[in-house]
Design a protein around this motif. Structure first.
Motif, mmCIF file in Angstrom:
data_model
loop_
_atom_site.group_PDB
_atom_site.id
_atom_site.type_symbol
_atom_site.label_atom_id
_atom_site.label_comp_id
_atom_site.label_asym_id
_atom_site.label_seq_id
_atom_site.Cartn_x
_atom_site.Cartn_y
_atom_site.Cartn_z
ATOM 1 N N VAL A 19 43.099 41.272 44.684
ATOM 2 C CA VAL A 19 42.718 42.342 45.541
ATOM 3 C C VAL A 19 41.141 42.544 45.307
ATOM 4 C CG1 VAL A 19 42.780 44.453 46.865
ATOM 5 C CG2 VAL A 19 44.735 43.030 46.427
ATOM 6 N N PHE A 20 40.957 43.157 44.094
ATOM 7 C CA PHE A 20 39.540 43.473 43.740
ATOM 8 C C PHE A 20 38.794 42.198 43.728
ATOM 9 C CE2 PHE A 20 36.314 44.134 40.233
ATOM 10 C CZ PHE A 20 35.912 45.228 40.754
ATOM 11 N N GLY A 21 39.090 40.924 43.698
ATOM 12 C CA GLY A 21 38.159 39.709 43.674
ATOM 13 C C GLY A 21 37.823 39.382 45.281
ATOM 14 N N THR A 34 26.929 47.704 45.203
ATOM 15 C CA THR A 34 28.287 47.576 45.758
ATOM 16 C C THR A 34 29.242 47.396 44.742
ATOM 17 O OG1 THR A 34 27.252 47.112 47.950
ATOM 18 C CG2 THR A 34 29.678 46.937 47.711
ATOM 19 N N VAL A 35 29.013 46.545 43.770
ATOM 20 C CA VAL A 35 29.958 46.105 42.807
ATOM 21 C C VAL A 35 29.871 47.313 41.946
ATOM 22 C CG1 VAL A 35 30.106 44.602 40.924
ATOM 23 C CG2 VAL A 35 29.271 43.637 42.776
ATOM 24 N N LEU A 36 28.913 48.027 41.708
ATOM 25 C CA LEU A 36 29.075 49.241 40.682
ATOM 26 C C LEU A 36 29.797 50.167 41.403
ATOM 27 C CD1 LEU A 36 27.942 50.691 38.140
ATOM 28 C CD2 LEU A 36 26.119 51.420 39.299
ATOM 29 N N ILE A 37 29.670 50.541 42.667
ATOM 30 C CA ILE A 37 30.712 51.316 43.361
ATOM 31 C C ILE A 37 32.084 51.112 43.394
ATOM 32 C CG2 ILE A 37 30.892 52.476 45.724
ATOM 33 C CD1 ILE A 37 27.937 52.488 46.024
ATOM 34 N N GLY A 38 32.328 49.655 43.448
ATOM 35 C CA GLY A 38 33.776 49.465 43.586
ATOM 36 C C GLY A 38 34.367 49.296 42.007
ATOM 37 N N THR A 39 33.547 49.360 41.008
ATOM 38 C CA THR A 39 34.095 49.136 39.656
ATOM 39 C C THR A 39 34.264 50.699 39.247
ATOM 40 O OG1 THR A 39 32.755 47.306 39.058
ATOM 41 C CG2 THR A 39 33.527 48.654 37.437
ATOM 42 N N ALA A 40 33.483 51.576 39.911
ATOM 43 C CA ALA A 40 33.754 52.910 39.621
ATOM 44 C C ALA A 40 34.886 53.488 40.279
ATOM 45 C CB ALA A 40 32.498 53.806 40.166
ATOM 46 N N TRP A 57 42.189 53.893 37.953
ATOM 47 C CA TRP A 57 42.949 53.517 36.675
ATOM 48 C C TRP A 57 43.116 54.922 35.907
ATOM 49 C CZ3 TRP A 57 43.519 49.114 33.363
ATOM 50 C CH2 TRP A 57 43.916 47.793 33.965
ATOM 51 N N LEU A 58 42.355 55.622 35.832
ATOM 52 C CA LEU A 58 42.216 57.151 35.137
ATOM 53 C C LEU A 58 43.467 57.945 35.887
ATOM 54 C CD1 LEU A 58 41.579 59.172 33.108
ATOM 55 C CD2 LEU A 58 39.907 59.679 34.581
ATOM 56 N N VAL A 59 43.550 58.196 37.180
ATOM 57 C CA VAL A 59 44.368 58.779 38.021
ATOM 58 C C VAL A 59 45.789 58.374 37.815
ATOM 59 C CG1 VAL A 59 44.894 59.584 40.285
ATOM 60 C CG2 VAL A 59 42.526 59.786 39.678
ATOM 61 N N GLY A 60 45.869 57.009 38.030
ATOM 62 C CA GLY A 60 47.173 56.146 37.992
ATOM 63 C C GLY A 60 47.794 56.514 36.356
ATOM 64 N N CYS A 84 39.193 50.123 46.123
ATOM 65 C CA CYS A 84 39.366 49.946 44.663
ATOM 66 C C CYS A 84 40.063 51.118 44.056
ATOM 67 C CB CYS A 84 37.992 49.796 44.194
ATOM 68 S SG CYS A 84 37.391 48.041 44.495
ATOM 69 N N PHE A 85 39.914 52.176 44.406
ATOM 70 C CA PHE A 85 40.552 53.272 43.841
ATOM 71 C C PHE A 85 41.845 53.219 44.109
ATOM 72 C CE2 PHE A 85 42.324 57.599 44.118
ATOM 73 C CZ PHE A 85 42.035 58.478 43.214
ATOM 74 N N ALA A 86 42.384 53.108 45.277
ATOM 75 C CA ALA A 86 43.788 53.143 45.701
ATOM 76 C C ALA A 86 44.565 52.079 45.096
ATOM 77 C CB ALA A 86 44.134 53.049 46.997
ATOM 78 N N ILE A 87 44.054 50.822 44.949
ATOM 79 C CA ILE A 87 44.800 49.568 44.205
ATOM 80 C C ILE A 87 44.723 49.979 42.970
ATOM 81 C CG2 ILE A 87 44.465 47.180 43.698
ATOM 82 C CD1 ILE A 87 45.428 47.621 46.711
#
Length: 133
Positions: free
Chosen positions: A16-18, A39-45, A51-54, A116-119
């Motif tokens: 999904v990230f890809g 945009t890639v930096l925002i998605g990576t953030a 991941w941290l929240v999960g 990205c955050f949700a996934i």
């Protein structure tokens, strides 16, 4: 069985990230925008934050539960106070004069961050919960 399901969930998350990166690249080309790296930096953030929240919401042992509850309260205090106060002046220009609506790239970047955050949060939660059993 659960570990296989957890690893499959992680793999799906990376797929999904890809796909999100591919969509971002396509949108940037259509809008003639050179800010693809931003945009890639925002998605990576968004991915890293998710991941941290999960990770924090899915402790696997009683010791982790104690440690994570302390970490969560510290993070929430920081986020609610200092971080929001510092972010407000940066976010204000986005909403002035309908800029967020008139320039679609800002909305697209917000959506990419949220996706990205949700996934990532779902993936990490599923992975940690699957390893617990």
């Amino acid at each position: 069985m659960n570990q296989t399901r957890s690893l499959a969930g992680l793999l799906i998350g990376f797929v999904v990230f890809g796909i999100v990166l591919w969509i971002a690249r396509t949108v940037h080309q259509e809008l003639n925008d050179t800010g693809f790296a931003q945009t890639v930096l925002i998605g990576t953030a968004g991915w890293a934050t998710g991941w941290l929240v999960g990770f924090l919401i899915a402790p696997t042992t009683s010791q982790e539960i104690r440690k994570f509850s302390q970490a969560m309260s510290t993070i929430l205090a920081f986020a609610c106070g200092f971080l929001l106060a510092k972010m407000e002046p940066s976010l204000t220009p986005l909403f002035e004069d309908g800029r967020l609506i008139n320039e679609p790239i800002y909305g697209i970047r917000l959506m990419i961050f949220m996706i990205c955050f949700a996934i990532a949060a779902i993936n990490m939660y599923t992975y940690r919960e699957g390893r617990r059993f």
